[in-house]
Design a protein around this motif. Structure first.
Motif, PDB file in Angstrom:
ATOM      1  N   ILE A   1      18.382 -21.774  33.481  1.00  0.00           N
ATOM      2  CA  ILE A   1      19.533 -20.882  33.337  1.00  0.00           C
ATOM      3  C   ILE A   1      20.791 -21.717  33.104  1.00  0.00           C
ATOM      4  N   GLU A   2      21.485 -21.449  32.001  1.00  0.00           N
ATOM      5  CA  GLU A   2      22.696 -22.201  31.670  1.00  0.00           C
ATOM      6  C   GLU A   2      23.899 -21.582  32.371  1.00  0.00           C
ATOM      7  N   VAL A   3      24.711 -22.407  33.007  1.00  0.00           N
ATOM      8  CA  VAL A   3      25.902 -21.939  33.712  1.00  0.00           C
ATOM      9  C   VAL A   3      27.139 -22.382  32.941  1.00  0.00           C
ATOM     10  N   ARG A   4      28.028 -21.430  32.662  1.00  0.00           N
ATOM     11  CA  ARG A   4      29.286 -21.731  31.983  1.00  0.00           C
ATOM     12  C   ARG A   4      30.434 -21.132  32.792  1.00  0.00           C
ATOM     13  N   HIS A   5      31.666 -21.473  32.394  1.00  0.00           N
ATOM     14  CA  HIS A   5      32.818 -20.912  33.101  1.00  0.00           C
ATOM     15  C   HIS A   5      33.974 -20.689  32.127  1.00  0.00           C
ATOM     16  N   GLY A   6      34.877 -19.800  32.527  1.00  0.00           N
ATOM     17  CA  GLY A   6      36.107 -19.593  31.782  1.00  0.00           C
ATOM     18  C   GLY A   6      36.053 -18.448  30.790  1.00  0.00           C
ATOM     19  N   GLU A   7      37.235 -18.162  30.223  1.00  0.00           N
ATOM     20  CA  GLU A   7      37.401 -17.028  29.320  1.00  0.00           C
ATOM     21  C   GLU A   7      36.597 -17.176  28.042  1.00  0.00           C
ATOM     22  N   GLN A   8      36.555 -18.381  27.481  1.00  0.00           N
ATOM     23  CA  GLN A   8      35.814 -18.574  26.242  1.00  0.00           C
ATOM     24  C   GLN A   8      34.329 -18.337  26.444  1.00  0.00           C
ATOM     25  N   ALA A   9      33.832 -18.677  27.609  1.00  0.00           N
ATOM     26  CA  ALA A   9      32.417 -18.437  27.901  1.00  0.00           C
ATOM     27  C   ALA A   9      32.114 -16.944  27.908  1.00  0.00           C
ATOM     28  N   LEU A  10      33.052 -16.128  28.402  1.00  0.00           N
ATOM     29  CA  LEU A  10      32.876 -14.679  28.371  1.00  0.00           C
ATOM     30  C   LEU A  10      32.805 -14.173  26.932  1.00  0.00           C
ATOM     31  N   VAL A  11      33.669 -14.708  26.093  1.00  0.00           N
ATOM     32  CA  VAL A  11      33.654 -14.339  24.677  1.00  0.00           C
ATOM     33  C   VAL A  11      32.319 -14.740  24.043  1.00  0.00           C
ATOM     34  N   ASP A  12      31.847 -15.943  24.381  1.00  0.00           N
ATOM     35  CA  ASP A  12      30.603 -16.447  23.790  1.00  0.00           C
ATOM     36  C   ASP A  12      29.402 -15.570  24.130  1.00  0.00           C
ATOM     37  N   ILE A  13      29.286 -15.146  25.389  1.00  0.00           N
ATOM     38  CA  ILE A  13      28.119 -14.329  25.755  1.00  0.00           C
ATOM     39  C   ILE A  13      28.251 -12.896  25.251  1.00  0.00           C
ATOM     40  N   SER A  14      29.456 -12.507  24.861  1.00  0.00           N
ATOM     41  CA  SER A  14      29.660 -11.168  24.312  1.00  0.00           C
ATOM     42  C   SER A  14      29.308 -11.099  22.834  1.00  0.00           C
ATOM     43  N   GLU A  15      29.508 -12.190  22.115  1.00  0.00           N
ATOM     44  CA  GLU A  15      29.264 -12.186  20.676  1.00  0.00           C
ATOM     45  C   GLU A  15      28.023 -12.975  20.278  1.00  0.00           C
ATOM     46  N   ALA A  16      27.249 -13.460  21.256  1.00  0.00           N
ATOM     47  CA  ALA A  16      26.048 -14.258  20.972  1.00  0.00           C
ATOM     48  C   ALA A  16      25.102 -13.506  20.045  1.00  0.00           C
ATOM     49  N   PRO A  17      24.569 -14.163  19.015  1.00  0.00           N
ATOM     50  CA  PRO A  17      23.731 -13.465  18.029  1.00  0.00           C
ATOM     51  C   PRO A  17      22.457 -12.864  18.615  1.00  0.00           C
ATOM     52  N   GLU A  18      21.948 -13.427  19.712  1.00  0.00           N
ATOM     53  CA  GLU A  18      20.720 -12.892  20.296  1.00  0.00           C
ATOM     54  C   GLU A  18      20.949 -11.662  21.170  1.00  0.00           C
ATOM     55  N   VAL A  19      22.205 -11.288  21.369  1.00  0.00           N
ATOM     56  CA  VAL A  19      22.540 -10.138  22.211  1.00  0.00           C
ATOM     57  C   VAL A  19      22.627  -8.870  21.368  1.00  0.00           C
ATOM     58  N   ASP A  20      21.999  -7.806  21.860  1.00  0.00           N
ATOM     59  CA  ASP A  20      22.054  -6.510  21.185  1.00  0.00           C
ATOM     60  C   ASP A  20      23.129  -5.605  21.770  1.00  0.00           C
ATOM     61  N   SER A  21      23.230  -5.589  23.116  1.00  0.00           N
ATOM     62  CA  SER A  21      24.142  -4.669  23.801  1.00  0.00           C
ATOM     63  C   SER A  21      24.985  -5.421  24.814  1.00  0.00           C
ATOM     64  N   VAL A  22      26.222  -4.968  24.979  1.00  0.00           N
ATOM     65  CA  VAL A  22      27.129  -5.567  25.961  1.00  0.00           C
ATOM     66  C   VAL A  22      27.655  -4.470  26.867  1.00  0.00           C
ATOM     67  N   MET A  23      27.400  -4.616  28.164  1.00  0.00           N
ATOM     68  CA  MET A  23      28.006  -3.734  29.152  1.00  0.00           C
ATOM     69  C   MET A  23      29.352  -4.341  29.529  1.00  0.00           C
ATOM     70  N   ALA A  24      30.438  -3.673  29.139  1.00  0.00           N
ATOM     71  CA  ALA A  24      31.789  -4.173  29.380  1.00  0.00           C
ATOM     72  C   ALA A  24      32.315  -3.556  30.667  1.00  0.00           C
ATOM     73  N   ALA A  25      32.099  -4.250  31.791  1.00  0.00           N
ATOM     74  CA  ALA A  25      32.434  -3.694  33.101  1.00  0.00           C
ATOM     75  C   ALA A  25      33.383  -4.572  33.898  1.00  0.00           C
ATOM     76  N   ILE A  26      34.084  -5.484  33.217  1.00  0.00           N
ATOM     77  CA  ILE A  26      35.118  -6.261  33.906  1.00  0.00           C
ATOM     78  C   ILE A  26      36.312  -5.347  34.154  1.00  0.00           C
ATOM     79  N   VAL A  27      36.804  -5.329  35.377  1.00  0.00           N
ATOM     80  CA  VAL A  27      37.925  -4.461  35.730  1.00  0.00           C
ATOM     81  C   VAL A  27      39.238  -5.102  35.279  1.00  0.00           C
ATOM     82  N   GLY A  28      40.111  -4.290  34.677  1.00  0.00           N
ATOM     83  CA  GLY A  28      41.443  -4.760  34.337  1.00  0.00           C
ATOM     84  C   GLY A  28      41.545  -5.356  32.945  1.00  0.00           C
TER      85      GLY A  28
END
Length: 419
Positions: A99-126
């Motif tokens: 399991i790869e561990v990342r941190h920071g805002e750019q990492a959030l962007v990366d896992i949201s737009e990753a080509p292998e991802v089909d769906s994103v649950m956007a549940a960060i508050v604020g």
């Protein structure tokens, strides 16, 4: 009233086995994230967790990683990431890789737009959820939107991106999900207006809806625990406070304006204490369609995950005999001025919703920390809005700049508002 929901049609035949969906869950340790993982775990043949994120709850994220084995885990700070990485040494993802561990805002962007991802649950508050959610939209993902602030702060930019990049946007808030279910299928493809006269947005009224038990003068003494003791729903503390002030309903009103391409005058807020009817659509022929169910977020989550199909959500069927009665009354915008402020913000448009949201986040945080009285939350929000007139939004930079300016002003107002 002209309405428009920006979703695309799934053309799979009813007998075709659904393709495996790989999911990123932003805000995995919150109530929406937990409910999503519960639904996902019930259907391992349909869903795999690609990535999970959390802000600061590294121990909770560790437990989720051990249970759901994502490919990637994201936490806010470098220190928390180092701790999590050490704790996950030797632990493999569902694909048999570490399991790869990342941190920071750019990492959030990366896992949201990753080509292998089909769906994103956007549940960060604020407002912190805005950039990764927008990244998922721009990558053309199926976006399950539980982050109100993405539309509140950047509604026009967000909806324009949905259309431009062909994203599928599905609302998760129980109210918007209910309205979506009450609209006919042809409407969801953005075809001609269909005779919807009004959207009826239901509200529980929160813990202080009884003005006999909670007269206006008593609201000044409300404690954070009292404000977070929601009578119907289990939610995080920030959302619970917003529900108590009715700001949550104000944010939902703004969100509904963007989701369904309507104005604030097309939406009526209805206080419904039982939270059995989650919202309604009133038609020009006199019909009112309502979506009903037990107050459990797994229902709208399951609906969005499987749409246009339906799957088991783990929710008990509604027992109408146990419910016995349904009550309704108008929302009191004098007693709960945050709802009025939200109407004013979306009516004015531009950057005002973002300013309102930023001021509210600062005020609610101060209340939860014991630095601001409950009834002073709308006072701070209104003062900041008056100090920052709305600007035309011609890019994300304008929104982010106004968000930052509003937070500074709100912090200054706290001293004037007093505890």
């Amino acid at each position: 009233m002209s309405t428009n929901v920006n979703v695309s049609v799934n053309h799979e035949t009813p007998h075709e086995a659904p393709a495996l969906q790989r999911i990123t869950i932003l805000g995995a340790t919150g109530s929406i994230g937990s409910s999503t993982l519960d639904v996902v775990a019930r259907h391992p043949e349909r869903y795999r967790v690609h990535a999970l994120s959390a802000a600061t709850r590294h121990e909770a994220l560790l437990e989720l990683c051990l249970t759901h084995r994502p490919q990637v885990a994201v936490i806010a700070s470098c220190e928390a990431a180092a701790w999590l990485s050490e704790a996950l040494k030797g632990v493999e993802s569902y694909q048999g890789t570490p399991i790869e561990v990342r941190h920071g805002e750019q990492a959030l962007v990366d896992i949201s737009e990753a080509p292998e991802v089909d769906s994103v649950m956007a549940a960060i508050v604020g407002a912190a959820g805005l950039l990764p959610t927008l990244a998922a939209v721009r990558a053309g993902k199926r976006v399950l939107l539980a982050n109100k602030e993405a539309l509140v702060c950047a509604g026009q930019l967000f909806m324009d991106a949905v259309k431009q990049h062909g994203a599928t946007l599905l609302p998760i808030d129980s109210e918007h999900n209910a309205i979506f279910q009450c609209l006919p299928a042809q409407h969801r493809d953005g075809l001609a207006p269909i005779g919807v006269e009004k959207l009826l947005l239901t509200a529980s009224g929160g813990p202080f809806r009884d003005d006999a038990e909670w007269p206006a003068e008593r609201l000044a003494t409300v404690t954070p625990d009292e404000a977070c003791a929601h009578p119907n729903w289990s939610m995080g503390r920030k959302i619970s406070v917003d529900s108590a002030t009715l700001m949550n309903k104000g944010l939902e009103l703004i969100e509904a304006c963007w989701l369904f391409a309507c104005g604030p005058d097309d939406i009526q807020v209805v206080v419904h204490p039982q939270s059995v009817i989650h919202s309604m659509a009133a038609y020009s022929d006199g019909s009112v369609l309502a979506q009903m169910g037990n107050p459990d977020m797994r229902t709208p989550i399951a609906y969005a995950l499987a749409w246009p199909e339906r799957i088991d959500a783990g929710v008990e069927p509604l027992d109408l005999f146990q419910v016995a009665r349904l009550d309704f009354r108008a929302a009191d915008e004098t007693r709960f001025p945050c709802l009025r402020l939200a109407r004013e913000a979306i009516a004015a448009g531009g950057t005002w919703p973002a300013v309102m949201n930023a001021a509210n986040e600062v005020a609610v945080a101060a209340f939860l920390e014991g630095r601001l009285a409950f009834d002073r939350i709308p006072v701070v929000v209104q003062a900041v809005m008056q100090a920052r007139p709305p600007l035309v939004v011609d890019g994300l930079e304008v929104i982010l700049a106004e968000d930052a300016a509003a937070r500074e002003l709100a912090a200054a107002e706290l001293a004037l508002a007093g505890p």
